[in-house]
Design an enzyme around this catalytic site. Structure first.
Site, mmCIF file in Angstrom:
data_model
loop_
_atom_site.group_PDB
_atom_site.id
_atom_site.type_symbol
_atom_site.label_atom_id
_atom_site.label_comp_id
_atom_site.label_asym_id
_atom_site.label_seq_id
_atom_site.Cartn_x
_atom_site.Cartn_y
_atom_site.Cartn_z
ATOM 1 C CB ALA A 252 -0.995 0.038 1.159
ATOM 2 C CB ALA A 253 4.457 2.018 -0.059
ATOM 3 N N GLY A 254 2.642 2.483 -2.535
ATOM 4 C CA GLY A 254 2.345 3.157 -3.790
ATOM 5 C C GLY A 254 0.950 3.743 -3.818
ATOM 6 C CG ASP A 255 -2.355 1.248 -3.636
ATOM 7 O OD1 ASP A 255 -2.190 1.448 -4.856
ATOM 8 O OD2 ASP A 255 -2.531 0.113 -3.158
#
Length: 303
Positions: A252-255
């Site tokens: 979820a870092a990119g999100d």
């Protein structure tokens, strides 16, 4: 006041950890299990809702199953302040599911059942024209049918909405899609899939960005993991460094980055400032385990 529309996927992630990954026909006991609310669209919607200032409006168009998992997701998003107008629960279908096996060495095996995500058709978007009409920004990914994503971009552009495409999972897209995109946010793998250029540094990112500009994209933001993000735009071109943290889980870092980027832009930040804000938000996410539960709130961002 920010008004952001997100369209995308929602998954229940069943995560098991093992000493090593089981071989064919082998049964192993996991030493950790957790059920996460995930899916790129849902993660990005949660990031927008948690990071936007009070009074902002976050719409999310997605398909869930008529099951307990879908019910729980919907209630969780309501608590985060996400509008439910675009959320549909489809009879006869299950909510999207991912089964994730992780070995102690970091290797993983993932199986995905798209479930209701696959039923989000271009025609379904016609039922939500009012959500497009009131949006400032559209944020969309590629975990739902590509034809749906293309129509959403077209509808948004015709309404004067600024379109942001996070082209994940990685796939090749033609001019027929990219000409509707104002801002694109690939990671290194996705940028290579789009441009054919292997991204090993900022020079490669610059070349890939130029190819994407030639296909009609106005602003290119290529995320480079711990190095930060390379930005190519008329207002700013260069690397915006990441914040140095001890990462324990990059899910979820990119999100989080994408949600924060759109929030920053919707509040009038420059592209460089919005990317810096997004780097700060994603830096917090990677210090926590999990998907949506790892995404920070606005008051946690020291930026």
């Amino acid at each position: 006041m920010s008004h952001i529309l997100i369209i995308g996927s929602a998954n229940a992630d069943h995560v098991m950890k093992f000493e090593y990954l089981p071989a064919a026909g082998q049964t192993l006991m996991s030493h950790e299990y957790r059920l996460e609310q995930g899916g790129k669209g849902a993660n990005q919607a949660v990031a927008c809702a948690r990071l936007a200032k009070s009074g902002s409006f976050i719409d999310f168009i997605c398909h869930l199953g008529q099951d307990s998992v879908g019910n729980d997701m919907r209630q969780s998003w309501i608590k985060d302040g996400i509008s439910t107008e675009g959320i549909s629960q489809v009879a006869g279908l299950s909510t999207g599911t991912a089964m994730i096996f992780i070995g102690d060495n970091g290797q993983n095996t993932i199986g995905v059942a798209a479930g209701a995500n696959a039923s989000l058709s271009p025609h379904d978007l016609d039922n939500h024209i009012e959500l497009f009409a009131r949006a400032q920004y559209l944020l969309i990914q590629l975990e739902t049918p590509t034809a749906t994503a293309v129509k959403a971009l077209q509808m948004a552009k015709k309404q004067g909405v600024i379109t942001v495409l996070n082209p994940a999972p990685a796939t090749a897209l033609g001019n027929s899609c990219l000409k509707w995109v104002d801002i694109i946010t690939p990671n290194e793998t996705e940028a290579e899939a789009l441009s054919g250029i292997e991204i090993n540094g900022t020079e490669d990112a610059q070349m890939a960005a130029q190819l994407l500009h030639q296909q009609g994209v106005g602003i290119v933001v290529i995320t480079l993991g711990s190095r930060g993000a390379y930005v190519s735009s008329t207002d700013f071109t260069g690397l915006v460094p990441a914040i140095n943290v001890q990462a324990i889980d990059t899910v979820a870092a990119g999100d989080t980055f994408n949600g924060a980027l759109v929030v920053g832009l919707s509040e009038g930040m420059s592209i460089a400032a919005a990317v810096g804000f997004a780097n700060a938000a994603s830096a917090i996410t990677v210090t926590r385990q999990g998907a949506q539960r790892a995404i920070p709130y606005r008051h946690e961002i020291l930026y």
